[in-house]
Motif scaffolding. Structure first.
Motif, PDB file in Angstrom:
ATOM      1  N   VAL A 194       4.772 -33.810 -27.186  1.00 53.35           N
ATOM      2  CA  VAL A 194       4.996 -35.119 -27.830  1.00 53.35           C
ATOM      3  C   VAL A 194       5.964 -35.947 -27.001  1.00 53.35           C
ATOM      4  CG1 VAL A 194       4.524 -34.258 -30.141  1.00 53.35           C
ATOM      5  CG2 VAL A 194       6.858 -34.190 -29.245  1.00 53.35           C
ATOM      6  N   PRO A 195       5.865 -37.283 -27.065  1.00 51.37           N
ATOM      7  CA  PRO A 195       6.819 -38.121 -26.340  1.00 51.37           C
ATOM      8  C   PRO A 195       8.225 -37.921 -26.905  1.00 51.37           C
ATOM      9  CG  PRO A 195       5.029 -39.430 -27.341  1.00 51.37           C
ATOM     10  CD  PRO A 195       4.880 -38.058 -27.835  1.00 51.37           C
ATOM     11  N   ASP A 196       9.239 -38.004 -26.070  1.00 50.97           N
ATOM     12  CA  ASP A 196      10.645 -37.855 -26.460  1.00 50.97           C
ATOM     13  C   ASP A 196      10.976 -36.438 -26.964  1.00 50.97           C
ATOM     14  OD1 ASP A 196      10.802 -40.539 -25.930  1.00 50.97           O
ATOM     15  OD2 ASP A 196      10.343 -41.062 -28.034  1.00 50.97           O
ATOM     16  N   GLY A 197      10.127 -35.477 -26.706  1.00 49.29           N
ATOM     17  CA  GLY A 197      10.409 -34.110 -27.164  1.00 49.29           C
ATOM     18  C   GLY A 197      11.211 -33.303 -26.164  1.00 49.29           C
ATOM     19  N   ASP A 198      11.518 -33.905 -24.994  1.00 44.63           N
ATOM     20  CA  ASP A 198      12.179 -33.141 -23.925  1.00 44.63           C
ATOM     21  C   ASP A 198      13.494 -32.519 -24.347  1.00 44.63           C
ATOM     22  OD1 ASP A 198      10.136 -33.716 -22.401  1.00 44.63           O
ATOM     23  OD2 ASP A 198      11.163 -35.101 -21.016  1.00 44.63           O
ATOM     24  N   ALA A 199      14.332 -33.306 -25.060  1.00 46.44           N
ATOM     25  CA  ALA A 199      15.645 -32.790 -25.445  1.00 46.44           C
ATOM     26  C   ALA A 199      15.485 -31.587 -26.357  1.00 46.44           C
ATOM     27  CB  ALA A 199      16.457 -33.877 -26.136  1.00 46.44           C
ATOM     28  N   ASN A 200      14.600 -31.691 -27.343  1.00 47.35           N
ATOM     29  CA  ASN A 200      14.368 -30.568 -28.251  1.00 47.35           C
ATOM     30  C   ASN A 200      13.892 -29.340 -27.481  1.00 47.35           C
ATOM     31  OD1 ASN A 200      13.684 -33.274 -29.394  1.00 47.35           O
ATOM     32  ND2 ASN A 200      13.870 -32.094 -31.302  1.00 47.35           N
ATOM     33  N   ALA A 201      12.956 -29.565 -26.587  1.00 45.85           N
ATOM     34  CA  ALA A 201      12.417 -28.451 -25.813  1.00 45.85           C
ATOM     35  C   ALA A 201      13.524 -27.792 -24.998  1.00 45.85           C
ATOM     36  CB  ALA A 201      11.302 -28.944 -24.895  1.00 45.85           C
ATOM     37  N   LEU A 202      14.401 -28.575 -24.405  1.00 45.37           N
ATOM     38  CA  LEU A 202      15.490 -28.026 -23.590  1.00 45.37           C
ATOM     39  C   LEU A 202      16.473 -27.211 -24.431  1.00 45.37           C
ATOM     40  CD1 LEU A 202      16.513 -30.638 -20.884  1.00 45.37           C
ATOM     41  CD2 LEU A 202      16.073 -28.183 -20.596  1.00 45.37           C
ATOM     42  N   ARG A 203      16.816 -27.785 -25.623  1.00 41.15           N
ATOM     43  CA  ARG A 203      17.740 -27.058 -26.502  1.00 41.15           C
ATOM     44  C   ARG A 203      17.169 -25.695 -26.871  1.00 41.15           C
ATOM     45  NH1 ARG A 203      19.546 -31.799 -29.724  1.00 41.15           N
ATOM     46  NH2 ARG A 203      17.777 -31.395 -31.051  1.00 41.15           N
ATOM     47  N   LEU A 204      15.883 -25.671 -27.257  1.00 49.22           N
ATOM     48  CA  LEU A 204      15.260 -24.402 -27.642  1.00 49.22           C
ATOM     49  C   LEU A 204      15.151 -23.452 -26.450  1.00 49.22           C
ATOM     50  CD1 LEU A 204      12.490 -25.354 -30.199  1.00 49.22           C
ATOM     51  CD2 LEU A 204      14.695 -24.288 -30.588  1.00 49.22           C
ATOM     52  N   THR A 205      14.929 -24.032 -25.275  1.00 52.95           N
ATOM     53  CA  THR A 205      14.884 -23.198 -24.072  1.00 52.95           C
ATOM     54  C   THR A 205      16.229 -22.504 -23.869  1.00 52.95           C
ATOM     55  OG1 THR A 205      13.323 -24.736 -23.095  1.00 52.95           O
ATOM     56  CG2 THR A 205      14.421 -23.206 -21.600  1.00 52.95           C
ATOM     57  N   ALA A 206      17.326 -23.282 -24.062  1.00 48.60           N
ATOM     58  CA  ALA A 206      18.664 -22.691 -23.905  1.00 48.60           C
ATOM     59  C   ALA A 206      18.866 -21.568 -24.912  1.00 48.60           C
ATOM     60  CB  ALA A 206      19.722 -23.776 -24.098  1.00 48.60           C
ATOM     61  N   VAL A 207      18.465 -21.821 -26.180  1.00 50.06           N
ATOM     62  CA  VAL A 207      18.591 -20.775 -27.202  1.00 50.06           C
ATOM     63  C   VAL A 207      17.818 -19.531 -26.788  1.00 50.06           C
ATOM     64  CG1 VAL A 207      17.973 -20.158 -29.561  1.00 50.06           C
ATOM     65  CG2 VAL A 207      18.966 -22.389 -29.088  1.00 50.06           C
ATOM     66  N   SER A 208      16.615 -19.750 -26.283  1.00 50.09           N
ATOM     67  CA  SER A 208      15.760 -18.644 -25.880  1.00 50.09           C
ATOM     68  C   SER A 208      16.415 -17.817 -24.773  1.00 50.09           C
ATOM     69  CB  SER A 208      14.423 -19.221 -25.419  1.00 50.09           C
ATOM     70  OG  SER A 208      13.622 -18.221 -24.886  1.00 50.09           O
ATOM     71  N   VAL A 209      17.004 -18.519 -23.798  1.00 55.22           N
ATOM     72  CA  VAL A 209      17.683 -17.820 -22.698  1.00 55.22           C
ATOM     73  C   VAL A 209      18.848 -16.997 -23.239  1.00 55.22           C
ATOM     74  CG1 VAL A 209      19.136 -18.159 -20.671  1.00 55.22           C
ATOM     75  CG2 VAL A 209      17.009 -19.451 -20.904  1.00 55.22           C
ATOM     76  N   ILE A 210      19.629 -17.603 -24.156  1.00 52.92           N
ATOM     77  CA  ILE A 210      20.800 -16.891 -24.697  1.00 52.92           C
ATOM     78  C   ILE A 210      20.381 -15.617 -25.449  1.00 52.92           C
ATOM     79  CG2 ILE A 210      22.670 -17.025 -26.401  1.00 52.92           C
ATOM     80  CD1 ILE A 210      22.872 -20.034 -25.616  1.00 52.92           C
ATOM     81  N   ILE A 211      19.380 -15.752 -26.326  1.00 51.90           N
ATOM     82  CA  ILE A 211      18.941 -14.571 -27.094  1.00 51.90           C
ATOM     83  C   ILE A 211      18.474 -13.460 -26.158  1.00 51.90           C
ATOM     84  CG2 ILE A 211      17.214 -13.714 -28.718  1.00 51.90           C
ATOM     85  CD1 ILE A 211      17.316 -16.397 -30.116  1.00 51.90           C
ATOM     86  N   SER A 212      17.692 -13.839 -25.151  1.00 51.67           N
ATOM     87  CA  SER A 212      17.174 -12.825 -24.231  1.00 51.67           C
ATOM     88  C   SER A 212      18.308 -12.128 -23.471  1.00 51.67           C
ATOM     89  CB  SER A 212      16.206 -13.453 -23.232  1.00 51.67           C
ATOM     90  OG  SER A 212      15.175 -14.103 -23.923  1.00 51.67           O
ATOM     91  N   LEU A 213      19.299 -12.945 -23.027  1.00 53.97           N
ATOM     92  CA  LEU A 213      20.428 -12.360 -22.290  1.00 53.97           C
ATOM     93  C   LEU A 213      21.225 -11.397 -23.157  1.00 53.97           C
ATOM     94  CD1 LEU A 213      21.985 -15.131 -20.007  1.00 53.97           C
ATOM     95  CD2 LEU A 213      20.999 -12.932 -19.358  1.00 53.97           C
TER      96      LEU A 213
END
Lengths: 232, 373
Positions: A194-213
């Motif tokens: 979706v347009p303007d979804g980049d920030a949301n996607a990035l935040r969730l990506t960060a969460v995903s990285v943290i959980i995995s680590l």
């Protein structure tokens, strides 16, 4: 744009992912131990068939696995209809279905890790236990199981990590319903579409990285402790 | 103490056909590597299922394949000390010791943890992990673990084989102590004549899956001479003697037995200690009259009991008191001297080695010795 607070929708995806991955990990553990024992310790006609079947999700495209799950465990699938009718267990378009898809995808990794650790166990120790009066069930509980613990932990972590990242089979089998089957990867995928979804996607990506680590570090610490306990 | 074992079993192309009975405290299964000794005790323990077997200990039948009876290993209550100790790596020494005890039904428990720990000198090791123990310590813990399950029979599979000479001497006295203090029989597998001579009360001599001879140690050890080349270097006799005294001036110790007196050099053990003396057959000469003007101190008179000829050599067994002494002679000498069973002869013994000071080192001694890397 706030970088540190997640919207309720995003929180839902995180919580759901952790729940699905945890269920996938614990629910498949007993079966994985049993299958690993069979593959490591027994010889029978059709053993390579079982081995192939277990490893199939590793080599099949995830979409294919998801579609096969839909065919068997869907509303009108053979197993799906049976389970829904007799146990009230419905998989299609529910979070339980997401957990099933993740369990199936993580299963070969779990079996592999456990099987490897079973193969390193000195069976003479089990003989010694039996001369000391332990019946086969006790030998398994007091000698075999503790000695394969490092493999069990490694297998559980691999399965959890795989489940956290599972996308293809899950979205094919149970779709992408926010609050029910929309796990982290599905949510990230949705935001990128979706347009303007980049920030949301990035935040969730960060969460995903943290959980995995965190999961990786925890498993390292745990494995080292157990490893010291059972080291020769 | 009676054990009765009869086994027939096919292991690939190797056929095992063994039967023996023993009332001794420590029965040694003796023979060269690969003769089937370990298979025999694995079958007794229930780890290998034999084709045909009947095994009884003090009248309790553990296996009788003719009746379709085969108790699984965990229901036999047989203690097993393995060559490689097999301690559980994930458990402490204390937990290892308690493992078998936990599975023993309460009415059957006779072994007491405190006294076993004390007897084997394990007090200082209890909190350690097996990987922190030396080889000798591991074997002592394995012994303790087997004892604490209150077994009705103790099996030991070359428990000293993985230890170096010094460690063997550390552990041996503990085994002697078990032999003398336990109320259960021990079956001890070994291919070392020295160990058998020192430890065994009874010997089962095996070769190629069969029993060549079995009986009291003193009777069977001379037969080792005729068991083939593997033993011929080690052929010898075992004599039970008592230390009568030591003369510091000459440096000689006097030993007494029913067949007379013998002298060995150096202080051996305290007065009145029972010792075992091993005499190699090649260290014995025979004479038909008592020799005079000879440097040898030990001349023992007796009657020839049997002569076994083998090629150019012959083993003559001399009955001395209640003991038997084997001499390795040439067949030529046997003819020259006219030796035959019943004839009086004198054995000139060039060397004898004393095998048992039954002294137990103090616990502190043993631990100190074991702690060396």
């Amino acid at each position: 744009m706030n970088w540190f607070t997640l919207s309720p929708e995003e929180w839902n995806a995180v919580r759901l992912s952790v729940k699905v991955a945890t269920w996938a990990m614990f629910a498949s553990l007993p079966l994985a131990i049993a299958v690993a024992m069979i593959l490591a310790r027994t010889n029978f006609w059709g053993k390579s068939l079982l081995n192939g079947l277990v490893h199939l999700p590793l080599v099949l495209p995830p979409v294919v696995t998801g579609y096969l799950l839909l065919l068997t465990f869907g509303r009108r699938g053979l197993a799906g209809a049976f389970l829904a009718e007799h146990f009230g267990l419905v998989f299609s378009f529910r979070w339980t279905g997401a957990a099933l898809a993740c369990a199936v995808m993580g299963f070969p990794l779990m079996v592999r890790a456990i099987r490897l650790s079973i193969e390193t166990i000195d069976r003479k120790l089990e003989q010694a236990a039996s001369t000391l009066g332990a019946n086969p069930a006790w030998v398994f509980a007091t000698v075999t199981l503790p000695l394969m613990l490092p493999g069990i932990i490694a297998g559980m972590i691999l399965c959890f990590a795989k489940a956290m990242g599972e996308f293809g089979a899950t979205i094919t089998f149970v779709s992408n319903i926010p609050g029910e089957t929309q796990t982290l990867p599905s949510a990230i995928y949705t935001f990128t579409q979706v347009p303007d979804g980049d920030a949301n996607a990035l935040r969730l990506t960060a969460v995903s990285v943290i959980i995995s680590l965190v999961a990786l570090v925890a498993s390292e610490v745990l494995a080292r402790r157990v490893g010291q306990r059972v080291a020769e | 103490m009676s054990i009765s074992v009869a086994i027939r079993h096919q292991l690939g192309r190797f056929a095992l056909d063994v039967s023996f009975e023993s009332r001794g405290r420590l029965t040694a299964l003796f023979g060269p590597s690969g003769c089937g000794k370990t298979s025999v005790i694995n079958i007794i323990a229930g780890l290998i299922r034999a084709d045909v077997a009947r095994i009884t200990i003090r009248g309790d039948v553990l296996a009788d394949t003719a009746q379709g009876l085969w108790l699984p290993a965990h229901r036999r209550r047989i203690g097993y000390v393995f060559q490689d100790s097999r301690l559980f790596p994930h458990l402490s020494v204390r937990q290892n010791l308690g493992y078998g005890r936990w599975f023993t039904p309460k009415p059957g428990r006779y072994a007491d943890e405190a006294s076993v720990v004390d007897m084997l000198g394990l007090a200082k090791l209890l909190e350690r992990k097996p990987q922190q123990l030396s080889g000798g310590e591991k074997q002592r813990v394995a012994l303790g673990r087997a004892l604490l399950q209150s077994p009705r029979l103790l099996l030991m599979d070359e428990p000293l084989a993985s230890l170096d000479e010094a460690r063997k001497l550390d552990v041996m006295p503990y085994i002697e102590r078990l032999r003398d203090e336990l109320k259960i029989p021990i079956i001890y597998v070994s291919h070392s004549p020295a160990e058998v001579a020192r430890l065994a009360t009874d010997v089962v001599l095996m070769a190629e899956g069969r029993v060549l001879r079995s009986g009291a140690a003193g009777d069977v050890l001379p037969a080792i001479a005729s068991a083939g080349d593997d033993y011929s270097r080690e052929a010898g006799s075992l004599l039970e003697m008592r230390v009568a005294g030591h003369d510091p001036e000459t440096g000689l110790t006097t030993l007494q037995f029913a067949g007379g007196v013998a002298f060995v050099t150096g202080p051996v053990a305290a007065r009145n200690t029972q010792v075992r003396v091993l005499v190699r057959a090649t260290d014995v000469m025979l004479a038909t009259v008592r020799p005079k003007g000879i440097s040898a101190l030990n001349i023992l008179g007796g009657k020839v009991e049997s002569i076994v000829e083998d090629g150019a050599s012959a083993d003559a067994v001399l009955r001395v008191g209640d003991a038997r002494l084997t001499a390795r002679l040439t067949r030529h000498s046997v003819q020259q001297l006219g030796l035959k069973p019943g004839k009086t002869a004198y054995a000139i013994v060039k060397a004898m080695s004393v095998k048992t000071p039954t002294r137990l080192p103090s616990v502190a001694d043993a631990q100190g010795a074991d702690a060396r890397p």
